[in-house]
Scaffold this motif. Structure first.
Motif, short mmCIF file in Angstrom:
data_model
loop_
_atom_site.label_atom_id
_atom_site.label_comp_id
_atom_site.label_asym_id
_atom_site.label_seq_id
_atom_site.Cartn_x
_atom_site.Cartn_y
_atom_site.Cartn_z
N PRO A 7 0.84 -1.19 0.00
CA PRO A 7 0.00 0.00 0.00
C PRO A 7 0.88 1.25 0.00
CG PRO A 7 -0.67 -1.54 1.72
CD PRO A 7 0.61 -2.06 1.14
N SER A 8 0.52 2.18 -0.84
CA SER A 8 1.36 3.36 -1.04
C SER A 8 1.46 4.18 0.25
CB SER A 8 0.76 4.21 -2.14
OG SER A 8 1.60 5.31 -2.40
N GLN A 9 2.67 4.59 0.55
CA GLN A 9 2.90 5.37 1.76
C GLN A 9 4.16 6.21 1.53
OE1 GLN A 9 3.69 3.03 5.23
NE2 GLN A 9 2.70 4.49 6.56
N ARG A 10 4.16 7.40 2.04
CA ARG A 10 5.26 8.31 1.75
C ARG A 10 6.23 8.42 2.92
NH1 ARG A 10 3.49 7.46 -2.31
NH2 ARG A 10 2.06 8.68 -3.59
N CYS A 11 7.52 8.42 2.61
CA CYS A 11 8.55 8.66 3.61
C CYS A 11 9.18 10.00 3.36
CB CYS A 11 9.61 7.57 3.53
SG CYS A 11 11.05 7.93 4.54
N ARG A 12 9.02 10.92 4.27
CA ARG A 12 9.59 12.24 4.09
C ARG A 12 9.26 12.83 2.73
NH1 ARG A 12 14.09 14.07 7.02
NH2 ARG A 12 14.38 12.97 8.97
N ARG A 13 8.13 12.50 2.24
CA ARG A 13 7.65 13.09 0.98
C ARG A 13 7.39 14.56 1.25
NH1 ARG A 13 7.53 11.01 -4.02
NH2 ARG A 13 6.02 9.33 -3.76
N PRO A 14 7.83 15.45 0.37
CA PRO A 14 7.70 16.88 0.65
C PRO A 14 6.25 17.34 0.80
CG PRO A 14 8.38 16.49 -1.63
CD PRO A 14 8.48 15.19 -0.92
N TYR A 15 5.38 16.85 -0.05
CA TYR A 15 3.98 17.20 0.05
C TYR A 15 3.21 15.89 -0.06
CZ TYR A 15 5.62 21.83 -1.28
OH TYR A 15 6.27 23.02 -1.34
N GLN B 201 0.05 19.82 -5.25
CA GLN B 201 -0.57 20.87 -4.45
C GLN B 201 -2.02 21.10 -4.90
OE1 GLN B 201 0.81 23.50 -2.07
NE2 GLN B 201 1.82 21.59 -1.57
N ALA B 202 -2.22 21.17 -6.20
CA ALA B 202 -3.58 21.35 -6.73
C ALA B 202 -4.45 20.17 -6.33
CB ALA B 202 -3.54 21.53 -8.24
N ALA B 203 -3.90 18.96 -6.45
CA ALA B 203 -4.65 17.75 -6.11
C ALA B 203 -5.03 17.74 -4.62
CB ALA B 203 -3.83 16.51 -6.47
N SER B 204 -4.13 18.24 -3.78
CA SER B 204 -4.40 18.23 -2.34
C SER B 204 -5.59 19.11 -1.99
CB SER B 204 -3.16 18.69 -1.56
OG SER B 204 -2.97 20.09 -1.71
N ARG B 205 -5.91 20.04 -2.88
CA ARG B 205 -7.06 20.91 -2.66
C ARG B 205 -8.25 20.49 -3.51
NH1 ARG B 205 -2.56 24.52 -1.61
NH2 ARG B 205 -2.15 24.81 -3.83
N GLY B 206 -8.15 19.29 -4.10
CA GLY B 206 -9.30 18.72 -4.79
C GLY B 206 -9.40 19.03 -6.27
N PHE B 207 -8.33 19.53 -6.87
CA PHE B 207 -8.37 19.84 -8.30
C PHE B 207 -7.63 18.78 -9.11
CE2 PHE B 207 -9.06 23.68 -5.94
CZ PHE B 207 -10.20 24.19 -6.56
N HIS B 208 -8.11 18.56 -10.33
CA HIS B 208 -7.53 17.49 -11.16
C HIS B 208 -6.16 17.86 -11.69
CE1 HIS B 208 -11.86 16.72 -11.23
NE2 HIS B 208 -11.52 15.46 -11.34
N GLN B 209 -5.99 19.10 -12.10
CA GLN B 209 -4.71 19.53 -12.63
C GLN B 209 -4.51 20.98 -12.27
OE1 GLN B 209 -3.11 18.39 -16.38
NE2 GLN B 209 -4.68 16.86 -16.80
N ASN B 210 -3.29 21.47 -12.48
CA ASN B 210 -3.07 22.90 -12.28
C ASN B 210 -2.98 23.61 -13.63
OD1 ASN B 210 -0.39 21.74 -12.63
ND2 ASN B 210 0.38 23.78 -12.15
N LEU B 211 -3.33 24.88 -13.61
CA LEU B 211 -3.31 25.72 -14.80
C LEU B 211 -2.19 26.74 -14.60
CD1 LEU B 211 -4.52 27.09 -17.36
CD2 LEU B 211 -6.13 28.26 -15.84
N TRP B 212 -1.23 26.74 -15.53
CA TRP B 212 -0.05 27.60 -15.40
C TRP B 212 -0.37 29.00 -15.90
CZ3 TRP B 212 3.83 25.78 -12.62
CH2 TRP B 212 4.01 24.39 -12.54
N LEU B 213 -0.31 29.98 -14.99
CA LEU B 213 -0.42 31.38 -15.40
C LEU B 213 0.99 31.93 -15.59
CD1 LEU B 213 -3.19 32.62 -12.93
CD2 LEU B 213 -3.44 31.54 -15.18
N PHE B 214 1.08 33.02 -16.36
CA PHE B 214 2.40 33.63 -16.54
C PHE B 214 2.34 35.15 -16.40
CE2 PHE B 214 5.97 35.54 -18.76
CZ PHE B 214 7.02 34.84 -18.20
#
Lengths: 412, 412
Positions: free
Chosen positions: A27-35, B260-273
């Motif tokens: 089962p997937s598990q993170r070790c010191r994974r940054p996020y 980071q985007a996934a951790s907030r429930g989004f499928h992908q991130n959109l790159w702005l410039f």
């Protein structure tokens, strides 16, 4: 481009390595994974950090002949062994191993080949007068490697444990360090993602390995000042990018501008940034300029600040530290600030240019004679038959004294 | 993150491959090297381009079982064979080989592991109603691969010769292409630098290989609209950089923002410039917006222009071509221009939003439901229980009809 002599292939061991790399995961598990993106770590289950007490050492049965020191070329010949550590998301860091130097056997779908999941360090082991092996500020290299790996979703690790292992590895291959000033064993810690799928996501397995290449002095017959070409048509790094990380990704795109500079007779290219033409860094080195202040005449040692676009060089940091400790009391101003190509050019035109030099692990310092910029050659203050300015020479002497243990210093 | 089943290791062949990769070189000479820095090519000596007539085919003696089509997952399972071509600076492209799928055995100093000398393509082989294998615009993929490789000092090649070989490879593993609409064989041409030295410079040897993974429809049960998070804290690409190239270097640094985007429930991130917050591209896709013009009410299909920061997607180009051919006559304006997140947000607020979708090889089109930006959710025009807008649906139908050969078209 010369080619190295083929190295021995230890097939049975390379297969063992390959098989472990691709071991099926639980089962997937993170070790010191940054996020972490999913709450997929089983609470209470222990994930291993690097454990130096679990090190196994298998020494080679076919030791290599040592090359004559004068034939050593950077990164072309390697020592007898390598240090390697595998990581999986479910188990963390597996037991470290020192084995004979050997090929890596990797599935062609491995993510390191497709998405540049790779970061590295450059550091050296030195032999002091008593024959002891010394590292120079390895804590800085390990901190930077952890920062690089976290930025590309590779695992981090206990830096002290890794320094312990690198020390044991360097001692194992101690005979490859020539017994003379200027020689050392270049160490290349490298971390790669080893997951064997093409989906773009955080690798669930990785390999951290260290190889070692004996090297001689960068300048065999004393300094030889280099000339640079300022590059404005290509941009190495950008705010919000990854230019401050030692990622493989920062290197391949720099080769063509380097070849372009070489085709016009320059040793390296100098990366400018923005319409202001800020000086950032040189090829694979940081850059320092010593100029006299326009208003006060005070000598200033300048280098670009760590704004996310500059590699955080260990040599850069060491030069800044020594300058603050030893030059500032003599009237120098030591500045990490943005400065432009025009400022340098003005200093040259107005007789305020003292010297310019690059800074990196390979050469420590690399004096600069001239910089090509906007169709002119900016003179960097060296007399015709002088190959290094006094500050560059002084920094090299100070740093080598610490590296080779002539001077007791907390940086050893 | 699941792990694939371990693949068979064909050790004897993997050693042959490794030994050839590291074959000592003769006098250095460049074949289709993008830039040459030294006049090191012996005049008159012939350097080989890719020669499909020299193809050798060694078929596997242990063919894999086919997975049930519904169990196929992108890039996780591979076909029986691989296509590989080695290049050396002295000899050019060596004879192409189709061999059983096998590990690569590479020295740990190989430059692909350290400096990200790697670029790739993503393309697919489709089976038409008659059972013939078809490629979709492979000339575009080969042109882009040549552009990518030249940018990182890897060799280029004759695109027609490579298309011929990829066609033969796809036919060799034809049985892996399920016989149903939406299924295909994903092809992954990959080029890596194989020089075994740590000096930072143009690789004197390279390996171009193609592996194949059977894939099912991206949306198995019809479209499922995705939600995006606009990313302003990290920057994917910049002017003068390499964001328009399919380099490995462009991928690893994108994973953490994606997580980071996934951790907030989004499928992908959109790159702005930039401060203007220009919309560039999404995770691994280009982005299209269909909005009504503020002044005229005319429907417009917008996508970011190829200014060096945008991946030059083959699907992007196909959608633009079809839109100009088939939507423009119906009153649409088709525009490659810079557009901002605020423009999109205004269109949503003012009832002018029609639809937004991503475009890429994997899904063809990927409808977008909402975009998180500056603490609000911008609605992209889909009714609650609708998963795709009419333009996205139309584009998918048009492109699939060409890919599967239902329609005669010059893009096959």
């Amino acid at each position: 481009m010369l080619q190295p002599r083929p190295l021995r292939l230890l097939s049975s061991l390379s297969h063992i390595a390959a098989r472990r790399v691709v071991a099926p995961l639980g089962p997937s598990q993170r070790c010191r994974r940054p996020y972490s993106i999913h709450a997929d770590a089983s609470v209470g289950e222990k994930i291993q950090d690097i454990d130096p007490t679990k090190l196994s050492i298998t020494t080679t049965t076919t030791p290599k002949d040592l090359l004559p020191p004068e034939e050593l070329i950077f990164g072309r010949n390697f020592s007898d062994h390598m240090l390697s550590l595998e990581w999986t998301a479910s188990q963390g860091w597996l037991a470290p191993r020192i084995t004979p130097y050997q090929n890596l056997s990797l599935d062609p779908a491995t993510c390191v080949f497709h998405y540049a999941f790779e970061c590295f360090e450059g550091m050296k082991a030195y032999k002091d007068k008593k024959g002891n092996v010394r590292l120079f500020r390895p804590d800085r290299n390990m901190a930077r490697l952890n920062k690089s790996s976290a930025r590309i979703a590779l695992p981090t690790f206990d830096p002290d444990a890794m320094i312990n292992l690198i020390g044991q590895f360097a001692k194992t291959d101690k005979r490859f360090i020539p017994d003379a000033r200027g020689y050392s064993l270049y160490l290349r810690p490298t971390m790669i993602g080893t997951q064997r799928t093409l989906g773009v996501g955080p690798p669930a397995s990785a390999l951290l390995y260290v190889i070692a290449s004996p090297v001689g002095p960068y300048y065999r017959t004393g300094f030889k000042a280099v000339s640079l070409e300022a590059t404005d048509y290509a941009v190495r790094a950008w705010p919000g990018g990854v230019g401050d990380m030692k990622l493989g990704a920062n290197y391949a795109p720099c080769i063509v501008p380097q070849m372009q500079a070489a085709s016009r007779g320059f040793h390296q290219n100098l990366w400018l940034f923005g319409q202001e033409e800020y000086i950032t860094e040189v090829g694979t080195m940081n850059l320092f300029a010593a100029i006299k202040n326009k208003e006060t005449g005070q000598p200033e040692l300048l280098t670009a600040p760590l704004d996310g676009t500059i590699l955080e060089g260990v040599t850069r940091d060491s030069i800044l530290g020594l300058a603050r400790e030893r030059l500032a009391p003599k009237g120098w101003k030591v500045l990490e600030r943005k400065f432009t190509m025009k400022e340098i050019s003005d200093a040259a035109d107005e007789g305020r240019m003292m010297e310019i030099f690059g800074a990196g692990t390979a050469a420590i310092v690399s004096p600069v004679r001239k910089i090509s910029w906007r169709g002119r050659l900016v003179d960097c203050g060296l007399e015709d038959h002088v190959e290094a300015g006094p500050i560059a020479q002084q920094m090299k002497d100070w740093i080598e004294a610490i590296q080779y243990g002539d001077e007791d210093h907390p940086w050893r």
